[in-house]
Design a protein around this motif. Structure first.
Motif, PDB file in Angstrom:
ATOM      1  N   VAL A 114       0.316  -0.937   0.111  1.00  0.00           N
ATOM      2  CA  VAL A 114       0.063   0.091  -0.085  1.00  0.00           C
ATOM      3  C   VAL A 114       0.506   1.420   0.446  1.00  0.00           C
ATOM      4  O   VAL A 114       0.751   1.961  -0.593  1.00  0.00           O
ATOM      5  CB  VAL A 114      -0.863  -0.189   1.379  1.00  0.00           C
ATOM      6  N   SER A 115       2.036   1.360   1.077  1.00  0.00           N
ATOM      7  CA  SER A 115       2.672   2.506   0.951  1.00  0.00           C
ATOM      8  C   SER A 115       3.400   3.254  -0.485  1.00  0.00           C
ATOM      9  O   SER A 115       3.142   4.255  -0.783  1.00  0.00           O
ATOM     10  CB  SER A 115       3.583   2.196   2.277  1.00  0.00           C
ATOM     11  N   PRO A 116       3.980   2.000  -0.897  1.00  0.00           N
ATOM     12  CA  PRO A 116       4.501   2.668  -2.605  1.00  0.00           C
ATOM     13  C   PRO A 116       3.486   2.926  -3.564  1.00  0.00           C
ATOM     14  O   PRO A 116       3.802   4.083  -4.057  1.00  0.00           O
ATOM     15  CB  PRO A 116       5.201   1.345  -2.919  1.00  0.00           C
ATOM     16  N   LEU A 117       2.361   2.526  -3.470  1.00  0.00           N
ATOM     17  CA  LEU A 117       1.360   2.896  -4.042  1.00  0.00           C
ATOM     18  C   LEU A 117       0.986   4.339  -3.818  1.00  0.00           C
ATOM     19  O   LEU A 117       0.144   5.652  -4.699  1.00  0.00           O
ATOM     20  CB  LEU A 117      -0.145   1.849  -3.908  1.00  0.00           C
ATOM     21  N   VAL A 118       0.327   4.667  -2.624  1.00  0.00           N
ATOM     22  CA  VAL A 118      -0.012   5.467  -1.825  1.00  0.00           C
ATOM     23  C   VAL A 118       0.961   6.912  -2.172  1.00  0.00           C
ATOM     24  O   VAL A 118       0.826   7.851  -2.692  1.00  0.00           O
ATOM     25  CB  VAL A 118      -0.254   5.448  -0.452  1.00  0.00           C
ATOM     26  N   LEU A 119       2.179   6.619  -2.220  1.00  0.00           N
ATOM     27  CA  LEU A 119       3.052   7.475  -1.899  1.00  0.00           C
ATOM     28  C   LEU A 119       3.536   8.194  -3.216  1.00  0.00           C
ATOM     29  O   LEU A 119       2.972   8.925  -4.440  1.00  0.00           O
ATOM     30  CB  LEU A 119       4.646   7.283  -1.756  1.00  0.00           C
ATOM     31  N   THR A 120       3.568   7.081  -4.507  1.00  0.00           N
ATOM     32  CA  THR A 120       3.723   7.150  -6.132  1.00  0.00           C
ATOM     33  C   THR A 120       2.570   8.011  -6.473  1.00  0.00           C
ATOM     34  O   THR A 120       2.202   9.026  -7.489  1.00  0.00           O
ATOM     35  CB  THR A 120       3.032   5.413  -6.785  1.00  0.00           C
ATOM     36  N   ARG A 121       1.354   7.767  -6.081  1.00  0.00           N
ATOM     37  CA  ARG A 121      -0.153   8.837  -6.398  1.00  0.00           C
ATOM     38  C   ARG A 121       0.298  10.235  -5.609  1.00  0.00           C
ATOM     39  O   ARG A 121      -0.170  11.074  -6.524  1.00  0.00           O
ATOM     40  CB  ARG A 121      -0.955   8.209  -6.005  1.00  0.00           C
ATOM     41  N   LEU A 122       0.251  10.218  -4.307  1.00  0.00           N
ATOM     42  CA  LEU A 122       0.940  10.958  -4.078  1.00  0.00           C
ATOM     43  C   LEU A 122       1.581  12.463  -4.755  1.00  0.00           C
ATOM     44  O   LEU A 122       1.518  13.897  -4.988  1.00  0.00           O
ATOM     45  CB  LEU A 122       0.968  11.714  -2.613  1.00  0.00           C
ATOM     46  N   ALA A 123       2.795  11.524  -5.270  1.00  0.00           N
ATOM     47  CA  ALA A 123       3.854  12.437  -5.875  1.00  0.00           C
ATOM     48  C   ALA A 123       3.010  12.609  -6.927  1.00  0.00           C
ATOM     49  O   ALA A 123       4.709  13.612  -7.683  1.00  0.00           O
ATOM     50  CB  ALA A 123       4.994  11.219  -5.091  1.00  0.00           C
ATOM     51  N   ILE A 124       2.832  12.166  -7.727  1.00  0.00           N
ATOM     52  CA  ILE A 124       2.530  11.865  -9.453  1.00  0.00           C
ATOM     53  C   ILE A 124       2.620  14.312  -9.185  1.00  0.00           C
ATOM     54  O   ILE A 124       2.965  13.809 -10.412  1.00  0.00           O
ATOM     55  CB  ILE A 124       0.990  12.341  -9.480  1.00  0.00           C
ATOM     56  N   PRO A 125       2.118  15.192  -8.889  1.00  0.00           N
ATOM     57  CA  PRO A 125       2.008  16.571  -9.294  1.00  0.00           C
ATOM     58  C   PRO A 125       3.945  16.927  -9.495  1.00  0.00           C
ATOM     59  O   PRO A 125       4.025  17.891  -9.933  1.00  0.00           O
ATOM     60  CB  PRO A 125       1.029  17.044  -8.263  1.00  0.00           C
ATOM     61  N   LEU A 126       4.004  16.515  -8.375  1.00  0.00           N
ATOM     62  CA  LEU A 126       5.945  17.197  -8.254  1.00  0.00           C
ATOM     63  C   LEU A 126       6.291  16.090  -9.453  1.00  0.00           C
ATOM     64  O   LEU A 126       6.916  17.273 -10.245  1.00  0.00           O
ATOM     65  CB  LEU A 126       6.168  16.757  -7.530  1.00  0.00           C
ATOM     66  N   LEU A 127       5.769  15.308 -10.068  1.00  0.00           N
ATOM     67  CA  LEU A 127       7.072  13.920 -11.125  1.00  0.00           C
ATOM     68  C   LEU A 127       6.697  15.135 -12.447  1.00  0.00           C
ATOM     69  O   LEU A 127       7.328  15.210 -12.885  1.00  0.00           O
ATOM     70  CB  LEU A 127       6.375  12.839 -10.680  1.00  0.00           C
ATOM     71  N   ARG A 128       5.043  15.465 -12.270  1.00  0.00           N
ATOM     72  CA  ARG A 128       4.529  16.109 -13.732  1.00  0.00           C
ATOM     73  C   ARG A 128       5.634  17.350 -13.744  1.00  0.00           C
ATOM     74  O   ARG A 128       5.136  18.229 -14.703  1.00  0.00           O
ATOM     75  CB  ARG A 128       3.419  16.087 -13.477  1.00  0.00           C
ATOM     76  N   ARG A 129       6.133  17.920 -12.874  1.00  0.00           N
ATOM     77  CA  ARG A 129       7.103  19.134 -12.932  1.00  0.00           C
ATOM     78  C   ARG A 129       8.359  18.810 -13.385  1.00  0.00           C
ATOM     79  O   ARG A 129       8.978  20.202 -14.067  1.00  0.00           O
ATOM     80  CB  ARG A 129       6.982  19.917 -10.872  1.00  0.00           C
ATOM     81  N   SER A 130       8.677  17.342 -13.588  1.00  0.00           N
ATOM     82  CA  SER A 130      10.219  17.038 -14.335  1.00  0.00           C
ATOM     83  C   SER A 130       9.631  17.269 -15.853  1.00  0.00           C
ATOM     84  O   SER A 130       8.844  16.393 -16.329  1.00  0.00           O
ATOM     85  CB  SER A 130       9.946  15.925 -13.495  1.00  0.00           C
ATOM     86  N   LEU A 160       2.266  -6.041  -6.182  1.00  0.00           N
ATOM     87  CA  LEU A 160       2.907  -4.509  -6.329  1.00  0.00           C
ATOM     88  C   LEU A 160       3.482  -4.598  -7.751  1.00  0.00           C
ATOM     89  O   LEU A 160       3.502  -3.508  -8.276  1.00  0.00           O
ATOM     90  CB  LEU A 160       4.611  -4.588  -5.375  1.00  0.00           C
ATOM     91  N   ARG A 161       4.161  -5.847  -8.078  1.00  0.00           N
ATOM     92  CA  ARG A 161       4.585  -6.190  -9.235  1.00  0.00           C
ATOM     93  C   ARG A 161       2.931  -5.554  -9.857  1.00  0.00           C
ATOM     94  O   ARG A 161       3.393  -4.976 -11.705  1.00  0.00           O
ATOM     95  CB  ARG A 161       4.656  -7.611  -9.947  1.00  0.00           C
ATOM     96  N   GLY A 162       2.499  -7.129 -10.563  1.00  0.00           N
ATOM     97  CA  GLY A 162       0.647  -6.469 -11.170  1.00  0.00           C
ATOM     98  C   GLY A 162       0.706  -4.518 -11.341  1.00  0.00           C
ATOM     99  O   GLY A 162       0.311  -3.971 -12.118  1.00  0.00           O
ATOM    100  N   ALA A 163       0.334  -4.131  -9.564  1.00  0.00           N
ATOM    101  CA  ALA A 163       0.288  -2.519  -9.461  1.00  0.00           C
ATOM    102  C   ALA A 163       0.822  -1.631 -10.937  1.00  0.00           C
ATOM    103  O   ALA A 163       1.123  -0.785 -11.115  1.00  0.00           O
ATOM    104  CB  ALA A 163      -0.127  -2.196  -8.801  1.00  0.00           C
ATOM    105  N   MET A 164       2.593  -1.810  -9.918  1.00  0.00           N
ATOM    106  CA  MET A 164       3.476  -1.418 -10.845  1.00  0.00           C
ATOM    107  C   MET A 164       3.621  -1.347 -12.288  1.00  0.00           C
ATOM    108  O   MET A 164       3.499  -0.135 -12.935  1.00  0.00           O
ATOM    109  CB  MET A 164       5.200  -1.641 -10.706  1.00  0.00           C
ATOM    110  N   LEU A 165       3.354  -2.598 -13.020  1.00  0.00           N
ATOM    111  CA  LEU A 165       3.041  -2.878 -14.034  1.00  0.00           C
ATOM    112  C   LEU A 165       2.224  -1.947 -15.170  1.00  0.00           C
ATOM    113  O   LEU A 165       2.710  -1.554 -15.643  1.00  0.00           O
ATOM    114  CB  LEU A 165       2.485  -4.431 -14.581  1.00  0.00           C
ATOM    115  N   SER A 166       0.960  -2.074 -14.323  1.00  0.00           N
ATOM    116  CA  SER A 166      -0.217  -1.379 -14.518  1.00  0.00           C
ATOM    117  C   SER A 166      -0.506  -0.253 -14.583  1.00  0.00           C
ATOM    118  O   SER A 166      -0.520   0.707 -15.627  1.00  0.00           O
ATOM    119  CB  SER A 166      -1.328  -1.326 -13.976  1.00  0.00           C
ATOM    120  N   ILE A 167       0.175   0.412 -13.010  1.00  0.00           N
ATOM    121  CA  ILE A 167       0.915   1.703 -13.370  1.00  0.00           C
ATOM    122  C   ILE A 167       1.878   1.957 -15.264  1.00  0.00           C
ATOM    123  O   ILE A 167       1.303   3.062 -14.718  1.00  0.00           O
ATOM    124  CB  ILE A 167       1.231   2.337 -11.782  1.00  0.00           C
ATOM    125  N   GLY A 168       2.909   1.299 -15.029  1.00  0.00           N
ATOM    126  CA  GLY A 168       3.705   1.980 -16.359  1.00  0.00           C
ATOM    127  C   GLY A 168       3.209   1.876 -16.773  1.00  0.00           C
ATOM    128  O   GLY A 168       3.531   2.866 -18.336  1.00  0.00           O
TER     129      GLY A 168
END
Length: 292
Positions: A114-130, A160-168
């Motif tokens: 859960v924690s990697p997915l939540v952090l990745t989601r909340l970091a999206i706005p800052l990632l989009r500034r890159s 986590l593998r399935g989620a990150m494949l999908s997120i990717g």
């Protein structure tokens, strides 16, 4: 082409662990500003201050939503963006499924999945500034192959593998490239503790790889973005082929268990020679100085 770390903002969770520290060291050495995120404030500070250019330590529990919100706010205030998010936090327990507490099951899933997915989601706005945002996640071959002694770890890594494949797949079309590294056993404090506690012996078929091997795989994801990489490709091929017939596992695994148990014993004796553990009667334990 090689990924250019110069002036990049890199956030590493589990940043004071062996793999996190190795990645942070490399990133800073190549010109990045690194944020070391770890649950242990002393180790986070020690790791950040020990880099060739001091990083930013942020200590807290990634399963605590309030902390994750504060983490993202702090990074935004200090740097304004995230160029590379490294989801490296993880844990395991050798307590068998039929005797461990429900609370411990929920906690392990919260940390690893859960924690990697939540952090990745909340970091999206800052990632989009890159200009070139990346997400690198440490999964495990346990995300492909079942672990009888550590089923919750396997469950978290399968998820986590399935989620990150999908997120990717999803984020690629939106300008953010995400990929995962799937190592087998790595010589870290987590593996050392598992060996002491009598965890999954099958992962000791071969000598554990080093954190530097995993870091090379992480960097290869940045150099050439794709959904997954394996530090030891041969192991990954064998694992995936075996999983074509999962119903054969009850017959196949006993054939490898003896080799794994011998490998685990060799690993413990290697740790003893390194002065990390000692044998007290019939059991292994940490040398006290190494637990500080």
């Amino acid at each position: 082409m090689s990924f250019d770390f110069r002036d990049k903002v890199v956030v590493v969770t589990g940043g004071a662990g062996d793999i996190g520290t190795a990645f942070a060291t490399l990133a800073v050495g190549r010109g990045a500003d690194v944020v070391v995120v770890d649950i242990d404030p002393r180790r986070a500070s020690r790791t950040a201050e020990g880099l060739s250019r001091p990083g930013t330590p942020i200590a807290g529990d990634l399963t605590d939503r309030a902390f994750v919100d504060a983490l993202v706010e702090t990074v935004e205030e200090r740097f304004g963006r995230i160029d590379v998010l490294v989801n490296n936090v993880g844990m395991t327990s050798t307590a068998r499924f039929d005797v461990r507490s429900v609370e411990s099951i929920e906690h392990e899933l919260a940390v690893n999945l859960v924690s990697p997915l939540v952090l990745t989601r909340l970091a999206i706005p800052l990632l989009r500034r890159s200009q070139d945002p990346r997400v690198v996640t440490t999964v495990s071959l346990a995300g492909i192959f079942p672990q009888g002694e550590t089923p919750i770890y396997a469950a978290s890594k399968f998820g986590l593998r399935g989620a990150m494949l999908s997120i990717g797949l999803d984020l690629r079309a939106k300008g953010i490239r995400a990929g995962s590294v799937l190592p087998s056993a790595v010589d870290t404090r987590m593996l050392q503790q598992e060996a002491i506690d009598g965890g999954n012996s099958l992962q000791f078929q071969n000598p554990p790889q080093q954190p530097a091997d995993v870091v090379r795989a992480m960097v290869s994801l940045l150099d050439r973005p794709r959904l997954e990489v394996y530090p030891r490709r041969g192991e990954s091929v064998l694992t995936r082929v075996t999983m074509l017939a999962p119903n054969l596992l009850p017959r196949l695994l006993p054939l490898f268990r003896g080799k794994g148990e011998r490998g685990q014993d060799r690993y413990l004796h290697t740790l003893e020679r390194r002065g990390l553990v000692r044998r007290d009667g019939g059991r292994w334990d940490w040398v006290e100085a190494e637990r500080v």
